[in-house]
Write a protein that holds these residues in place. Structure first.
Motif, mmCIF file in Angstrom:
data_model
loop_
_atom_site.group_PDB
_atom_site.id
_atom_site.type_symbol
_atom_site.label_atom_id
_atom_site.label_comp_id
_atom_site.label_asym_id
_atom_site.label_seq_id
_atom_site.Cartn_x
_atom_site.Cartn_y
_atom_site.Cartn_z
ATOM 1 N N ASN A 114 37.982 37.993 37.430
ATOM 2 C CA ASN A 114 36.630 38.126 37.978
ATOM 3 C C ASN A 114 36.640 37.464 39.350
ATOM 4 N N MET A 115 36.397 38.258 40.397
ATOM 5 C CA MET A 115 36.589 37.787 41.765
ATOM 6 C C MET A 115 35.400 37.020 42.331
ATOM 7 N N ASP A 116 34.344 36.842 41.559
ATOM 8 C CA ASP A 116 33.206 36.008 41.963
ATOM 9 C C ASP A 116 32.689 36.454 43.332
ATOM 10 N N GLY A 117 32.207 35.505 44.157
ATOM 11 C CA GLY A 117 31.643 35.834 45.466
ATOM 12 C C GLY A 117 32.678 35.735 46.571
ATOM 13 N N ILE A 118 32.215 35.861 47.802
ATOM 14 C CA ILE A 118 33.108 35.778 48.955
ATOM 15 C C ILE A 118 33.115 34.320 49.412
ATOM 16 N N GLU A 119 33.919 33.516 48.738
ATOM 17 C CA GLU A 119 33.859 32.065 48.889
ATOM 18 C C GLU A 119 34.170 31.611 50.311
ATOM 19 N N TRP A 120 35.084 32.299 50.978
ATOM 20 C CA TRP A 120 35.505 31.843 52.306
ATOM 21 C C TRP A 120 34.429 32.035 53.375
ATOM 22 N N ARG A 121 33.342 32.717 53.056
ATOM 23 C CA ARG A 121 32.250 32.874 54.017
ATOM 24 C C ARG A 121 31.223 31.743 53.938
ATOM 25 N N ARG A 122 31.330 30.879 52.950
ATOM 26 C CA ARG A 122 30.314 29.852 52.761
ATOM 27 C C ARG A 122 30.391 28.799 53.874
ATOM 28 N N GLU A 123 29.219 28.446 54.393
ATOM 29 C CA GLU A 123 29.145 27.533 55.529
ATOM 30 C C GLU A 123 29.632 26.125 55.203
#
Length: 368
Positions: A114-123
């Protein structure tokens, strides 16, 4: 008997967040369906790996003598190494240490991620963390036997990395709340319908400052309850949020009592949702399940989840205008509440979500 092991979470029973809640729900559901379920659980301290049984779930406890992100990485590494001896199917929740999943791929194990959200975009993340998450998102796409996206836009994003056929979209689920204990509001001096609520991690990408500052521009004759852990001594963003609040804003901290949180959602006039990054957010789904009238940040993630009858804001001025217009309008809030329940029943009940997971897991179950 089909066997499955769940990795990537801190363990069950759920204590830490959305993925843990999902893992608990799925584990108990699969056991009722005749599966043998193993869940890897992170423990603090030193010692040997040991096992226990919780409500029929086989728990593999892995002690880790470190806290924070480093401790999580060590736990994931040890879990993956241990899982190389597991038979059946693997389900990994999250891709944050997907580089380690190469070991399972090399052993030809079937591992759904489950790839969850786009974590690397989080501020909130610095450059090193963003690079780590960016790389591991790609490792997850490469090393996973099949990918699960919790939102159509996440599936669309992952389709730029792998073929669309390798991805199945199944959203997060939630419980329907049809009643709640109003007396639990007394501790916070709240009256049903005369307050609104924010329930999230107080991070910049969740728009806390914009929402609190807009709400506090004028006297509302209405309370705003902001749940979350705030550390004003060490976190300048947290301090800015609290400094911007009027005396109508209440900060009770993080509340983990389920009955109290359900009461806050159920009796709130509005649920404010400021998330700008991510897929299907568990807190938003739970708000729909409680019949909350939703005012959310305007992006394609929130619009798909909350549907066309929620209200959406783009910036502080927009949010302030919506508050001026909707806070006094009880009739509109009632219509929005009804629309939230309809949207929830259409797509986000646990019965639907867990059934779709079992179907997918059965399809991918390895044959000898």
């Amino acid at each position: 008997m089909k066997e499955i092991a769940l990795l990537g979470i801190r363990g069950v029973p759920a204590q830490h967040g959305g993925f843990e809640t999902f893992a608990e729900k799925l584990s108990l559901y699969l056991i009722e369906k005749g599966w043998k379920v193993t869940v890897y659980c992170q423990e603090s301290g030193k010692g040997e790996i040991y096992e226990s049984i919780w409500n029929g779930v086989n728990r593999v406890h892995i002690p880790v003598p470190f806290s924070g992100s480093f401790g999580t990485v060590i736990f994931d590494w040890k879990s993956i190494v241990h899982s190389l001896n597991q038979s059946g199917l693997l389900l990994t929740l999250g891709y944050n240490t997907a580089c380690f999943n190469l070991l399972q791929r090399m052993k030809s194990q079937v591992n759904l991620i489950n790839m969850d959200g786009i974590e690397w975009r989080r501020e909130k993340w610095g450059i090193v963390a963003r690079i780590w998450f960016w790389l591991n998102e790609r490792f997850g796409c490469w090393f996973g036997s099949h990918l699960i996206a919790d939102h159509p836009k996440i599936k669309e994003h992952l389709s730029t990395r792998v073929k669309t056929e390798k991805i199945t979209m199944i959203p997060y689920g939630g419980d329907e709340v049809c009643n709640a204990d109003a007396s639990l509001l007394d501790e916070y001096n709240l009256v049903p319908g005369q307050f609104s609520v924010i329930i999230a991690r107080p991070e910049p990408e969740n728009s806390f400052l914009q929402m609190v500052r807009s709400f506090s521009r004028k006297q509302r004759n209405h309370k705003l309850v902001v749940l979350g852990n705030f550390d004003i001594e060490r976190n300048s963003y947290h301090r800015s949020v609290i400094d911007s609040a009027s005396d109508e804003v209440i900060f009770p901290g993080a509340i983990y009592d389920t009955a109290t949180v359900q009461s806050l959602r159920f009796y709130a006039r509005f649920y404010f949702h400021g998330h700008r990054v991510g897929g299907t957010n568990p807190s938003l789904v739970e708000a729909l399940g409680a019949g909350c009238a939703v005012i959310a940040h305007d992006n394609h993630f929130n619009r798909w989840v909350a549907g066309p009858d929620a209200a959406y804001f783009r910036d502080e001025a927009d949010f302030c205008e919506i508050l001026d217009r909707l806070l006094p309008a009880e009739d509109i809030a009632l219509k929005m509440r009804a629309a939230s329940r309809t949207r929830f029943k259409d797509r986000f009940t646990w019965e639907q979500v867990l059934g779709e997971y079992e179907e997918l897991l059965t399809h991918w179950y390895p044959t000898k």
